[in-house]
Design a protein around this motif. Structure first.
Motif, mmCIF file in Angstrom:
data_model
loop_
_atom_site.group_PDB
_atom_site.id
_atom_site.type_symbol
_atom_site.label_atom_id
_atom_site.label_comp_id
_atom_site.label_asym_id
_atom_site.label_seq_id
_atom_site.Cartn_x
_atom_site.Cartn_y
_atom_site.Cartn_z
ATOM 1 N N GLY A 63 -5.340 13.886 -0.119
ATOM 2 C CA GLY A 63 -5.796 12.938 -1.126
ATOM 3 C C GLY A 63 -5.456 11.534 -0.673
ATOM 4 O O GLY A 63 -4.718 11.351 0.301
ATOM 5 N N SER A 113 -3.926 7.652 -0.403
ATOM 6 C CA SER A 113 -2.560 7.118 -0.470
ATOM 7 C C SER A 113 -2.194 6.834 -1.926
ATOM 8 O O SER A 113 -3.000 6.309 -2.685
ATOM 9 C CB SER A 113 -2.500 5.835 0.355
ATOM 10 O OG SER A 113 -1.193 5.358 0.384
ATOM 11 N N CYS A 141 -1.535 9.060 -4.288
ATOM 12 C CA CYS A 141 -2.064 10.016 -5.278
ATOM 13 C C CYS A 141 -1.009 11.013 -5.754
ATOM 14 O O CYS A 141 -1.279 11.827 -6.627
ATOM 15 C CB CYS A 141 -3.262 10.769 -4.702
ATOM 16 S SG CYS A 141 -2.801 11.923 -3.389
ATOM 17 N N LYS A 161 1.010 12.958 -3.384
ATOM 18 C CA LYS A 161 1.243 14.033 -2.408
ATOM 19 C C LYS A 161 2.727 14.183 -2.064
ATOM 20 O O LYS A 161 3.275 15.283 -2.110
ATOM 21 C CB LYS A 161 0.468 13.770 -1.101
ATOM 22 C CG LYS A 161 -1.025 13.678 -1.221
ATOM 23 C CD LYS A 161 -1.701 13.633 0.139
ATOM 24 C CE LYS A 161 -1.342 12.437 0.998
ATOM 25 N NZ LYS A 161 -1.858 11.163 0.497
ATOM 26 N N HIS A 174 -3.070 13.270 5.178
ATOM 27 C CA HIS A 174 -4.148 12.394 4.709
ATOM 28 C C HIS A 174 -5.345 12.516 5.653
ATOM 29 O O HIS A 174 -6.376 11.900 5.428
ATOM 30 C CB HIS A 174 -3.668 10.930 4.649
ATOM 31 C CG HIS A 174 -3.453 10.342 5.999
ATOM 32 N ND1 HIS A 174 -2.300 10.561 6.710
ATOM 33 C CD2 HIS A 174 -4.251 9.583 6.795
ATOM 34 C CE1 HIS A 174 -2.390 9.946 7.894
ATOM 35 N NE2 HIS A 174 -3.569 9.357 7.963
ATOM 36 N N HIS A 228 -6.701 19.270 -3.338
ATOM 37 C CA HIS A 228 -6.934 17.824 -3.326
ATOM 38 C C HIS A 228 -6.248 17.197 -4.536
ATOM 39 O O HIS A 228 -6.380 17.684 -5.657
ATOM 40 C CB HIS A 228 -8.431 17.517 -3.386
ATOM 41 C CG HIS A 228 -9.203 18.103 -2.250
ATOM 42 N ND1 HIS A 228 -9.172 17.590 -0.977
ATOM 43 C CD2 HIS A 228 -10.007 19.193 -2.188
ATOM 44 C CE1 HIS A 228 -9.934 18.318 -0.188
ATOM 45 N NE2 HIS A 228 -10.444 19.298 -0.900
ATOM 46 N N LEU A 229 -5.523 16.110 -4.280
ATOM 47 C CA LEU A 229 -4.907 15.364 -5.377
ATOM 48 C C LEU A 229 -5.619 14.035 -5.546
ATOM 49 O O LEU A 229 -6.033 13.408 -4.570
ATOM 50 C CB LEU A 229 -3.427 15.065 -5.081
ATOM 51 C CG LEU A 229 -2.385 16.170 -5.208
ATOM 52 C CD1 LEU A 229 -0.997 15.565 -5.116
ATOM 53 C CD2 LEU A 229 -2.520 16.957 -6.484
ATOM 54 N N PHE A 230 -5.758 13.609 -6.787
ATOM 55 C CA PHE A 230 -6.300 12.284 -7.077
ATOM 56 C C PHE A 230 -5.611 11.794 -8.335
ATOM 57 O O PHE A 230 -5.652 12.476 -9.365
ATOM 58 C CB PHE A 230 -7.822 12.332 -7.280
ATOM 59 C CG PHE A 230 -8.475 10.976 -7.233
ATOM 60 C CD1 PHE A 230 -8.937 10.447 -6.041
ATOM 61 C CD2 PHE A 230 -8.602 10.218 -8.394
ATOM 62 C CE1 PHE A 230 -9.530 9.187 -5.994
ATOM 63 C CE2 PHE A 230 -9.186 8.962 -8.358
ATOM 64 C CZ PHE A 230 -9.647 8.445 -7.154
ATOM 65 N N ASP A 231 -4.929 10.652 -8.250
ATOM 66 C CA ASP A 231 -4.195 10.101 -9.405
ATOM 67 C C ASP A 231 -3.275 11.129 -10.058
ATOM 68 O O ASP A 231 -3.222 11.265 -11.277
ATOM 69 C CB ASP A 231 -5.178 9.560 -10.464
ATOM 70 C CG ASP A 231 -5.696 8.178 -10.088
ATOM 71 O OD1 ASP A 231 -5.119 7.584 -9.161
ATOM 72 O OD2 ASP A 231 -6.654 7.714 -10.706
ATOM 73 N N LEU A 287 -13.436 15.188 -6.106
ATOM 74 C CA LEU A 287 -12.775 14.203 -5.240
ATOM 75 C C LEU A 287 -13.811 13.276 -4.609
ATOM 76 O O LEU A 287 -13.640 12.057 -4.597
ATOM 77 C CB LEU A 287 -11.971 14.921 -4.158
ATOM 78 C CG LEU A 287 -11.151 14.007 -3.243
ATOM 79 C CD1 LEU A 287 -9.978 13.385 -4.000
ATOM 80 C CD2 LEU A 287 -10.631 14.763 -2.029
ATOM 81 N N ARG A 336 -14.054 9.291 -5.233
ATOM 82 C CA ARG A 336 -13.986 8.353 -4.103
ATOM 83 C C ARG A 336 -15.192 7.409 -4.108
ATOM 84 O O ARG A 336 -15.054 6.212 -3.863
ATOM 85 C CB ARG A 336 -13.942 9.136 -2.775
ATOM 86 C CG ARG A 336 -12.553 9.603 -2.414
ATOM 87 C CD ARG A 336 -12.566 10.274 -1.056
ATOM 88 N NE ARG A 336 -11.221 10.592 -0.620
ATOM 89 C CZ ARG A 336 -10.913 11.648 0.127
ATOM 90 N NH1 ARG A 336 -11.856 12.478 0.508
ATOM 91 N NH2 ARG A 336 -9.677 11.864 0.501
ATOM 92 N N GLU A 347 -14.778 4.865 -6.804
ATOM 93 C CA GLU A 347 -13.767 3.878 -6.396
ATOM 94 C C GLU A 347 -14.379 2.862 -5.428
ATOM 95 O O GLU A 347 -14.179 1.652 -5.555
ATOM 96 C CB GLU A 347 -12.593 4.618 -5.727
ATOM 97 C CG GLU A 347 -11.413 3.751 -5.339
ATOM 98 C CD GLU A 347 -10.573 3.286 -6.524
ATOM 99 O OE1 GLU A 347 -9.765 2.377 -6.316
ATOM 100 O OE2 GLU A 347 -10.755 3.791 -7.651
#
Length: 257
Positions: free
Chosen positions: A45, A47, A49, A51, A207, A220-223, A232, A236, A239
């Protein structure tokens, strides 16, 4: 429904909130997932997020603010510091981005170190285990060298041997190729792949999408939340569009000035 009883790692509704100067930062929000014996899982995910926060909790270096964490059948969420250290030493092997070798110890001594904290392992058994671990990573010929006498790729191999020597239930790798050039990075990834095929359970934070592909399963991590690949990609794109709109909005103002 998942059979959580067979999971090596079981996380349920894990949150992590950092409090600084009366500001709450929600690093993780409601994480659920299992890692099974023999799996190779990557956590990726953007930077920031969450991890590394998640890996610190998995490795018992940090505690969650709420939720349930079961490791190899033991609920570890509310253990004392001493019990956490004991479980960490017995169940978890760490591979760090910065290798974390001790400069004034030889390769042999660095790899032996985790075993010196274990009760009931004599000197002869320690020596045998260290040599076996170094043979597995192709570094047995360097056991009397010091870290400064090794290349980055060789240092990471020694760090992998140190992670393996205690025969842990799981290997946790935090950006294991982050400090290496692409050739050494690929060699370390090939080594992890080999260890997985030989039966090791691996959970790796990266990453780099190329290295995430080595894993059987990708998280996958996001926020601070687990999202699927499709979500994801959408997040992205949103964003990127938001950033483009902000840049576009600033341009006329710059021109007027």
């Amino acid at each position: 429904m998942n059979d959580h009883n067979n999971a090596l790692i079981h996380l349920e509704d894990i949150t992590k909130v950092f409090l600084t100067d009366e500001v709450e930062t929600h690093a993780l929000g409601g994480i659920h997932f299992d890692v099974r014996q023999g799996e190779y899982v990557s956590i990726s995910g953007p930077s920031g997020c969450g991890k590394s926060t998640l890996l610190s909790i998995l490795g018992l270096l940090d505690t969650a603010s709420s939720g349930t964490y079961t490791l190899n059948g033991t609920s570890v969420q509310n253990l004392s510091a001493a019990d956490r250290a004991r479980v960490r030493n017995q169940e978890i092997g760490f591979i760090f981005q910065a290798f974390n070798l001790i400069g004034d110890l030889t390769v042999f001594e660095n790899v032996e170190l985790p075993l010196t904290y274990r009760e009931g392992i004599g000197r002869a058994e320690r020596k045998q285990r260290v040599i076996e671990a170094l043979e597995r990573v192709g570094m047995a010929h360097r056991l009397q060298h010091y870290p400064a006498q090794l290349s980055g790729g060789q240092q990471q191999r020694v760090a992998v041997a140190r992670a393996l020597v205690g025969k842990p239930a799981i290997l946790l790798a935090d950006e294991p190729t982050g400090n290496l050039d692409s050739r050494n990075g690929e060699a370390v990834m090939a080594l992890l792949d080999e260890l997985h095929r030989a039966g090791s359970t691996i959970c790796m934070v990266t990453h780099d999408p190329r290295y995430a592909e080595f894993a059987q399963r990708k998280i996958h991590l996001f926020d601070g939340r687990v999202v699927d690949e499709e979500t994801l990609d959408r997040l992205r794109r949103e964003e990127e569009q938001r950033i483009e709109q902000q840049i576009a909005a600033r341009k006329p103002a710059a021109a007027d000035a």
